[in-house]
Design a protein around this motif. Structure first.
Motif, PDB file in Angstrom:
ATOM      1  N   THR A 143       0.843  -1.195   0.000  1.00 14.88           N
ATOM      2  CA  THR A 143       0.000   0.000   0.000  1.00 14.88           C
ATOM      3  C   THR A 143       0.875   1.241   0.000  1.00 14.88           C
ATOM      4  O   THR A 143       1.783   1.357   0.820  1.00 14.88           O
ATOM      5  CB  THR A 143      -0.910   0.021   1.244  1.00 14.88           C
ATOM      6  N   ARG A 144       0.596   2.169  -0.883  1.00 16.84           N
ATOM      7  CA  ARG A 144       1.360   3.407  -0.941  1.00 16.84           C
ATOM      8  C   ARG A 144       0.947   4.288   0.227  1.00 16.84           C
ATOM      9  O   ARG A 144      -0.237   4.549   0.433  1.00 16.84           O
ATOM     10  CB  ARG A 144       1.083   4.131  -2.264  1.00 16.84           C
ATOM     11  N   ASP A 145       1.906   4.742   1.004  1.00 14.65           N
ATOM     12  CA  ASP A 145       1.635   5.625   2.140  1.00 14.65           C
ATOM     13  C   ASP A 145       1.338   7.011   1.581  1.00 14.65           C
ATOM     14  O   ASP A 145       2.226   7.696   1.094  1.00 14.65           O
ATOM     15  CB  ASP A 145       2.836   5.660   3.080  1.00 14.65           C
ATOM     16  N   SER A 146       0.081   7.425   1.625  1.00 15.55           N
ATOM     17  CA  SER A 146      -0.339   8.638   0.927  1.00 15.55           C
ATOM     18  C   SER A 146      -0.153   9.903   1.752  1.00 15.55           C
ATOM     19  O   SER A 146      -0.526  10.985   1.312  1.00 15.55           O
ATOM     20  CB  SER A 146      -1.807   8.514   0.514  1.00 15.55           C
ATOM     21  N   ARG A 147       0.434   9.797   2.944  1.00 14.81           N
ATOM     22  CA  ARG A 147       0.620  10.991   3.763  1.00 14.81           C
ATOM     23  C   ARG A 147       1.685  11.893   3.159  1.00 14.81           C
ATOM     24  O   ARG A 147       2.789  11.456   2.862  1.00 14.81           O
ATOM     25  CB  ARG A 147       1.032  10.609   5.185  1.00 14.81           C
ATOM     26  N   VAL A 148       1.336  13.151   2.957  1.00 13.06           N
ATOM     27  CA  VAL A 148       2.280  14.139   2.453  1.00 13.06           C
ATOM     28  C   VAL A 148       2.186  15.384   3.329  1.00 13.06           C
ATOM     29  O   VAL A 148       1.269  15.522   4.134  1.00 13.06           O
ATOM     30  CB  VAL A 148       1.994  14.521   0.971  1.00 13.06           C
ATOM     31  N   VAL A 149       3.141  16.292   3.163  1.00  9.72           N
ATOM     32  CA  VAL A 149       3.181  17.498   3.981  1.00  9.72           C
ATOM     33  C   VAL A 149       1.978  18.371   3.678  1.00  9.72           C
ATOM     34  O   VAL A 149       1.618  18.597   2.508  1.00  9.72           O
ATOM     35  CB  VAL A 149       4.487  18.278   3.703  1.00  9.72           C
ATOM     36  N   GLU A 150       1.341  18.856   4.734  1.00 11.17           N
ATOM     37  CA  GLU A 150       0.187  19.740   4.582  1.00 11.17           C
ATOM     38  C   GLU A 150       0.657  21.105   4.108  1.00 11.17           C
ATOM     39  O   GLU A 150       1.699  21.603   4.536  1.00 11.17           O
ATOM     40  CB  GLU A 150      -0.501  19.861   5.949  1.00 11.17           C
ATOM     41  N   ARG A 151      -0.105  21.733   3.250  1.00 15.03           N
ATOM     42  CA  ARG A 151       0.320  23.017   2.690  1.00 15.03           C
ATOM     43  C   ARG A 151       0.202  24.140   3.703  1.00 15.03           C
ATOM     44  O   ARG A 151      -0.592  24.079   4.636  1.00 15.03           O
ATOM     45  CB  ARG A 151      -0.485  23.343   1.437  1.00 15.03           C
ATOM     46  N   LYS A 152       1.021  25.176   3.518  1.00 20.12           N
ATOM     47  CA  LYS A 152       0.967  26.349   4.379  1.00 20.12           C
ATOM     48  C   LYS A 152      -0.274  27.168   4.056  1.00 20.12           C
ATOM     49  O   LYS A 152      -0.610  27.357   2.895  1.00 20.12           O
ATOM     50  CB  LYS A 152       2.219  27.202   4.169  1.00 20.12           C
ATOM     51  N   LYS A 153      -0.967  27.636   5.110  1.00 20.00           N
ATOM     52  CA  LYS A 153      -2.166  28.458   4.934  1.00 20.00           C
ATOM     53  C   LYS A 153      -1.803  29.939   5.117  1.00 20.00           C
ATOM     54  O   LYS A 153      -0.904  30.262   5.894  1.00 20.00           O
ATOM     55  CB  LYS A 153      -3.244  28.090   5.952  1.00 20.00           C
ATOM     56  N   TYR A 154      -2.530  30.818   4.423  1.00 17.87           N
ATOM     57  CA  TYR A 154      -2.277  32.248   4.586  1.00 17.87           C
ATOM     58  C   TYR A 154      -2.752  32.684   5.974  1.00 17.87           C
ATOM     59  O   TYR A 154      -3.686  32.116   6.540  1.00 17.87           O
ATOM     60  CB  TYR A 154      -2.972  33.050   3.488  1.00 17.87           C
ATOM     61  N   GLY A 155      -2.096  33.667   6.531  1.00 18.27           N
ATOM     62  CA  GLY A 155      -2.426  34.130   7.871  1.00 18.27           C
ATOM     63  C   GLY A 155      -1.842  33.242   8.952  1.00 18.27           C
ATOM     64  O   GLY A 155      -2.081  33.459  10.139  1.00 18.27           O
ATOM     65  N   LYS A 156      -1.079  32.236   8.569  1.00 19.42           N
ATOM     66  CA  LYS A 156      -0.440  31.329   9.530  1.00 19.42           C
ATOM     67  C   LYS A 156       1.057  31.310   9.265  1.00 19.42           C
ATOM     68  O   LYS A 156       1.509  31.615   8.164  1.00 19.42           O
ATOM     69  CB  LYS A 156      -0.990  29.896   9.385  1.00 19.42           C
ATOM     70  N   ARG A 157       1.816  30.910  10.311  1.00 19.87           N
ATOM     71  CA  ARG A 157       3.256  30.833  10.159  1.00 19.87           C
ATOM     72  C   ARG A 157       3.659  29.567   9.402  1.00 19.87           C
ATOM     73  O   ARG A 157       4.591  29.584   8.604  1.00 19.87           O
ATOM     74  CB  ARG A 157       3.904  30.858  11.536  1.00 19.87           C
TER      75      ARG A 157
END
Length: 168
Positions: A143-157
């Motif tokens: 099974t391919r581990d589909s977890r990837v880095v969450e994108r940066k949101k505006y207004g957040k560090r």
């Protein structure tokens, strides 16, 4: 409109003679090998993509570095944890030191690359010998581990981290 089936005899009358032969119960998968006797698979993890070839041999694992040279996996993946990750599919399948591996990895960091090679080795082993599929599937290596880095949101560090709040 077709008549309703209300009993087992009615079902047998409609179905007729349907028997399952032992040949139909066996695994229909065929080994997938090229003209040189190798199996090829692509493994992915995070941003890393690994192209993996396996063939019967003495257990030698080579990884292609950025310069295009094939080096031993113990030099490319220096941390013992990453080396253990690469050996896992062979140990689960019970075929340690029976296959030679050649892998090319691109993208991501060392941890993601090790996971990608592990995924590629597992898929290639399953293609080379379909009887190993059950053990590899049960361990979760196909099974391919589909977890990837969450994108940066505006207004957040960062993705979720806010900027430091100052009351005064």
């Amino acid at each position: 409109m077709a008549e309703e089936i209300k009993s087992l005899e009615g079902l047998e009358a409609v179905a007729g003679d349907v028997s399952v032969t032992p040949e139909a119960m066996e695994d229909p998968r065929e080994p997938v090998r090229d003209s040189l006797g190798r199996s090829y698979a692509t493994g992915k993890r995070k941003d890393a993509v690994a192209r993996v070839w396996i063939k019967p041999g003495s257990g030698k694992m080579l990884v292609r570095d950025a310069k295009g040279n094939y080096i031993d996996y113990t030099k490319y993946f220096a941390r013992p944890v990453l080396q253990m990750i690469l050996r896992q599919p062979f140990e689960v399948a019970g075929v340690t030191e029976q296959f030679d591996v050649m892998a090319t990895v691109k993208g991501g960091g060392l941890s993601g690359q090790a996971g990608a090679v592990k995924h590629g080795i597992s898929k290639a082993l399953q293609l080379y010998d379909p009887s190993l599929r059950g053990a590899l599937k049960a361990a979760g290596f196909l099974t391919r581990d589909s977890r990837v880095v969450e994108r940066k949101k505006y207004g957040k560090r960062k993705a979720r981290r806010s900027f430091q709040f100052s009351k005064r």
